[in-house]
Motif scaffolding. Structure first.
Motif, PDB file in Angstrom:
ATOM      1  N   HIS A  74      21.100  -7.301  16.961  1.00  0.00           N
ATOM      2  CA  HIS A  74      20.948  -8.545  16.143  1.00  0.00           C
ATOM      3  C   HIS A  74      19.081  -8.267  16.276  1.00  0.00           C
ATOM      4  O   HIS A  74      18.372  -8.021  16.426  1.00  0.00           O
ATOM      5  N   ASP A  75      19.707  -9.318  14.991  1.00  0.00           N
ATOM      6  CA  ASP A  75      17.893  -9.687  14.131  1.00  0.00           C
ATOM      7  C   ASP A  75      18.362 -10.803  13.558  1.00  0.00           C
ATOM      8  O   ASP A  75      19.787 -11.200  12.825  1.00  0.00           O
ATOM      9  N   ARG A  76      17.746 -11.811  13.414  1.00  0.00           N
ATOM     10  CA  ARG A  76      17.967 -12.695  11.529  1.00  0.00           C
ATOM     11  C   ARG A  76      16.372 -12.720  11.247  1.00  0.00           C
ATOM     12  O   ARG A  76      15.253 -13.086  12.033  1.00  0.00           O
ATOM     13  N   PRO A  77      16.313 -12.684   9.679  1.00  0.00           N
ATOM     14  CA  PRO A  77      14.844 -12.766   9.199  1.00  0.00           C
ATOM     15  C   PRO A  77      14.229 -14.442   9.935  1.00  0.00           C
ATOM     16  O   PRO A  77      15.009 -14.968  10.436  1.00  0.00           O
ATOM     17  N   THR A 106       5.220 -14.786   5.619  1.00  0.00           N
ATOM     18  CA  THR A 106       5.791 -14.203   6.340  1.00  0.00           C
ATOM     19  C   THR A 106       6.699 -13.987   6.622  1.00  0.00           C
ATOM     20  O   THR A 106       7.456 -15.592   7.419  1.00  0.00           O
ATOM     21  N   ILE A 107       7.569 -13.209   6.300  1.00  0.00           N
ATOM     22  CA  ILE A 107       8.748 -12.536   6.580  1.00  0.00           C
ATOM     23  C   ILE A 107       9.293 -11.823   7.622  1.00  0.00           C
ATOM     24  O   ILE A 107       9.398 -10.633   7.586  1.00  0.00           O
ATOM     25  N   GLU A 108       9.726 -12.346   9.043  1.00  0.00           N
ATOM     26  CA  GLU A 108       9.235 -11.446   9.933  1.00  0.00           C
ATOM     27  C   GLU A 108      10.879 -10.645  11.115  1.00  0.00           C
ATOM     28  O   GLU A 108      11.776 -11.988  10.424  1.00  0.00           O
ATOM     29  N   LEU A 109      11.531  -9.661  10.903  1.00  0.00           N
ATOM     30  CA  LEU A 109      11.986  -9.252  11.308  1.00  0.00           C
ATOM     31  C   LEU A 109      11.914  -8.845  12.843  1.00  0.00           C
ATOM     32  O   LEU A 109      10.888  -7.750  12.854  1.00  0.00           O
ATOM     33  N   ASN A 110      12.779  -9.132  13.929  1.00  0.00           N
ATOM     34  CA  ASN A 110      12.484  -8.223  15.302  1.00  0.00           C
ATOM     35  C   ASN A 110      14.182  -7.991  15.415  1.00  0.00           C
ATOM     36  O   ASN A 110      14.539  -7.998  16.454  1.00  0.00           O
ATOM     37  N   PRO A 111      14.178  -6.467  15.144  1.00  0.00           N
ATOM     38  CA  PRO A 111      15.477  -5.818  15.510  1.00  0.00           C
ATOM     39  C   PRO A 111      15.582  -5.088  16.588  1.00  0.00           C
ATOM     40  O   PRO A 111      14.398  -4.305  17.225  1.00  0.00           O
ATOM     41  N   LYS A 112      16.696  -5.717  17.411  1.00  0.00           N
ATOM     42  CA  LYS A 112      17.100  -5.362  18.589  1.00  0.00           C
ATOM     43  C   LYS A 112      18.348  -4.331  18.678  1.00  0.00           C
ATOM     44  O   LYS A 112      19.773  -4.885  18.111  1.00  0.00           O
ATOM     45  N   ILE A 113      18.926  -3.428  18.878  1.00  0.00           N
ATOM     46  CA  ILE A 113      20.460  -2.410  19.249  1.00  0.00           C
ATOM     47  C   ILE A 113      20.562  -2.326  20.368  1.00  0.00           C
ATOM     48  O   ILE A 113      19.939  -1.933  21.268  1.00  0.00           O
ATOM     49  N   TYR A 114      22.010  -2.576  20.194  1.00  0.00           N
ATOM     50  CA  TYR A 114      22.396  -2.524  21.770  1.00  0.00           C
ATOM     51  C   TYR A 114      23.802  -1.778  22.207  1.00  0.00           C
ATOM     52  O   TYR A 114      24.188  -1.423  20.963  1.00  0.00           O
ATOM     53  N   ILE A 115      23.526  -0.956  22.637  1.00  0.00           N
ATOM     54  CA  ILE A 115      24.377  -0.191  23.169  1.00  0.00           C
ATOM     55  C   ILE A 115      25.081   0.311  24.716  1.00  0.00           C
ATOM     56  O   ILE A 115      24.485   0.146  25.029  1.00  0.00           O
ATOM     57  N   ALA A 116      26.440  -0.039  24.525  1.00  0.00           N
ATOM     58  CA  ALA A 116      27.716  -0.166  26.153  1.00  0.00           C
ATOM     59  C   ALA A 116      27.001   0.858  26.929  1.00  0.00           C
ATOM     60  O   ALA A 116      27.287   1.711  26.128  1.00  0.00           O
ATOM     61  N   VAL A 137      19.831  -1.655  10.750  1.00  0.00           N
ATOM     62  CA  VAL A 137      19.104  -2.517  11.144  1.00  0.00           C
ATOM     63  C   VAL A 137      18.189  -1.973   9.688  1.00  0.00           C
ATOM     64  O   VAL A 137      17.183  -2.770   8.304  1.00  0.00           O
ATOM     65  N   GLU A 138      18.326  -1.339   8.508  1.00  0.00           N
ATOM     66  CA  GLU A 138      17.822  -1.152   7.625  1.00  0.00           C
ATOM     67  C   GLU A 138      18.226  -1.173   6.554  1.00  0.00           C
ATOM     68  O   GLU A 138      17.966  -2.141   5.146  1.00  0.00           O
ATOM     69  N   THR A 139      19.728  -2.061   6.361  1.00  0.00           N
ATOM     70  CA  THR A 139      20.159  -3.392   5.410  1.00  0.00           C
ATOM     71  C   THR A 139      19.615  -4.375   5.843  1.00  0.00           C
ATOM     72  O   THR A 139      19.228  -5.178   4.679  1.00  0.00           O
TER      73      THR A 139
END
Length: 223
Positions: A74-77, A106-116, A137-139
């Motif tokens: 989950h992320d969006r610039p 400023t272009i900010e990303l706050n990535p979050k990874i969910y795993i069931a 996330v790398e993309t």
């Protein structure tokens, strides 16, 4: 992540006799700052919970088929723009000039990874899902860096096209200030739609049919 500094052509601001000529006294500085926070992780949600969360990628399977790799990123610039300006008021306080001093985007990303949580005990499957989501996330970060340069170029062109504004009556300067900010925001907005489209295109490549099937095979065959 990197910072990008650009400057515009400089000039002089002069008041000659009764005629004011507004010219930028020094090069405005443009700062483009892509920033990505460390990845946050969430392992407490179920597969059903993740399925309810909106994803911005395209499902590679046929319409109506509900599939999931068991993970989600989950992320969006978020783009923030700050504009600083300079002013000069004539000695009689009747007229003034205004120009850009500095612009910071400023272009900010706050990535979050969910795993069931169902995959907690299946370490091999969980690792495959994690690697898949990290690719997302790398993309995100690669596209953000790409468009940081594009945004910087668009802002610089906008600044160069304006130069110093005026002379105006002093009472008009607040409205000029608003126009200066709107002019820069329009340049940023012109690139944000392209950024969003490229982000979706690149993320869809990560979520290919082959990739879904690869992760599914690993999760299906691992204990």
């Amino acid at each position: 992540m990197f910072g990008l500094d650009l400057v515009t052509a400089a000039g002089l601001l002069i008041l000659a006799g009764n005629t004011a000529q507004c010219i930028v006294p020094q090069p405005p500085k443009i700062n483009i700052n892509p920033v990505s926070a460390p990845i946050a992780y969430e392992f407490s949600l179920s597969s059903a919970d993740l399925g309810k969360m909106k994803n911005d990628t395209v499902n590679p399977y046929a319409a109506g088929v509900d599939v999931t790799t068991g993970g989600l990123r989950h992320d969006r610039p978020v783009i923030r723009t700050a504009v600083e300006w300079g002013t000069m008021i004539s000695p009689d306080r009747r007229t003034g000039c205004m120009w850009y001093n500095a612009i910071t985007v400023t272009i900010e990303l706050n990535p979050k990874i969910y795993i069931a949580r169902e995959h907690e005990k299946n370490k091999t499957c969980r690792q495959a899902i994690l690697e898949h989501e990290i690719r997302h996330v790398e993309t995100d970060r690669a596209v953000m860096n790409q468009y940081a340069l594009a945004i910087g170029t668009a802002v610089k062109q906008s600044v160069d096209s304006v130069g110093a504004m005026g002379p105006y009556n002093e009472s008009e300067l607040p409205s000029v200030q608003k126009r200066l900010v709107a002019h820069i925001q329009a340049a940023v907005d012109s690139q944000q739609l392209l950024l969003d489209q490229e982000m979706q295109r690149r993320q869809s490549l990560v979520d290919s049919l082959e990739e879904y099937e690869r992760v599914s095979r690993i999760c299906g065959s691992s204990p």
